[in-house]
Write a protein that holds these residues in place. Structure first.
Motif, PDB file in Angstrom:
ATOM      1  N   GLY A   9       0.821  -1.209   0.000  1.00  0.00           N
ATOM      2  CA  GLY A   9       0.000   0.000   0.000  1.00  0.00           C
ATOM      3  C   GLY A   9       0.855   1.260   0.000  1.00  0.00           C
ATOM      4  N   TYR A  10       0.201   2.369   0.317  1.00  0.00           N
ATOM      5  CA  TYR A  10       0.870   3.674   0.296  1.00  0.00           C
ATOM      6  C   TYR A  10       0.589   4.415   1.599  1.00  0.00           C
ATOM      7  N   HIS A  12       1.356   8.249   3.685  1.00  0.00           N
ATOM      8  CA  HIS A  12       1.823   9.634   3.651  1.00  0.00           C
ATOM      9  C   HIS A  12       2.615   9.901   4.936  1.00  0.00           C
ATOM     10  N   THR A  67      -2.275   6.331   6.299  1.00  0.00           N
ATOM     11  CA  THR A  67      -2.560   5.577   5.087  1.00  0.00           C
ATOM     12  C   THR A  67      -3.272   6.494   4.100  1.00  0.00           C
ATOM     13  N   CYS A  68      -2.871   6.431   2.855  1.00  0.00           N
ATOM     14  CA  CYS A  68      -3.498   7.263   1.828  1.00  0.00           C
ATOM     15  C   CYS A  68      -4.952   6.848   1.652  1.00  0.00           C
ATOM     16  N   LYS A  69      -5.816   7.816   1.468  1.00  0.00           N
ATOM     17  CA  LYS A  69      -7.258   7.552   1.390  1.00  0.00           C
ATOM     18  C   LYS A  69      -7.644   6.654   0.228  1.00  0.00           C
ATOM     19  N   SER A  70      -6.846   6.644  -0.828  1.00  0.00           N
ATOM     20  CA  SER A  70      -7.180   5.831  -1.995  1.00  0.00           C
ATOM     21  C   SER A  70      -6.872   4.345  -1.784  1.00  0.00           C
ATOM     22  N   ASN A  71      -6.188   4.009  -0.692  1.00  0.00           N
ATOM     23  CA  ASN A  71      -5.839   2.608  -0.407  1.00  0.00           C
ATOM     24  C   ASN A  71      -6.603   2.108   0.807  1.00  0.00           C
ATOM     25  N   HIS A  72      -6.902   0.827   0.788  1.00  0.00           N
ATOM     26  CA  HIS A  72      -7.631   0.243   1.905  1.00  0.00           C
ATOM     27  C   HIS A  72      -6.706  -0.183   3.034  1.00  0.00           C
ATOM     28  N   SER A  74      -2.289  -0.414   4.396  1.00  0.00           N
ATOM     29  CA  SER A  74      -0.890  -0.055   4.220  1.00  0.00           C
ATOM     30  C   SER A  74      -0.102  -0.802   5.289  1.00  0.00           C
TER      31      SER A  74
END
Length: 103
Positions: A9-10, A12, A67-72, A74
């Motif tokens: 995942g990604y 920030h 965790t970036c909002k676009s990923n479920h 990370s």
């Protein structure tokens, strides 16, 4: 000192300098700072880590991660070093032992 390895995942990450000169080489982790305390401080690093990315943070530097909002999900791995591992920690251990051995 800490090394962050992003596995899945990604995420920030924001990294800030120590709050004061006295906190630049702490022997213990700091408390958690609130968003309110950090709002007027500019991060030195503001980056999104993806799988395989590595981030290094010197001892005493403050970090925030989300965790970036676009990923479920990370997943990252943190490897920490140098906490309670300095000359003063070493001396605090051996001086009492040396005094006991000498008496």
């Amino acid at each position: 000192e800490a090394f962050i390895l992003q596995l899945e995942g990604y995420k920030h990450w924001r990294v800030y300098p120590p709050m004061s000169k006295g906190e630049s080489l702490p022997r213990e982790s700091s408390r958690d700072f609130t968003d309110e305390e950090m709002k007027d401080i500019d991060p030195v690093i503001d980056v999104i880590l993806g799988p395989g990315d590595l981030l290094y943070m010197p001892r005493g530097w403050i970090h925030q991660a989300n965790t970036c909002k676009s990923n479920h999900h990370s997943l990252h791995l943190t490897v920490s070093a140098m906490q309670n591992w300095s000359w003063v920690d070493f001396l605090e251990t051996i001086i009492p032992e040396a005094l006991d051995a000498a008496s």
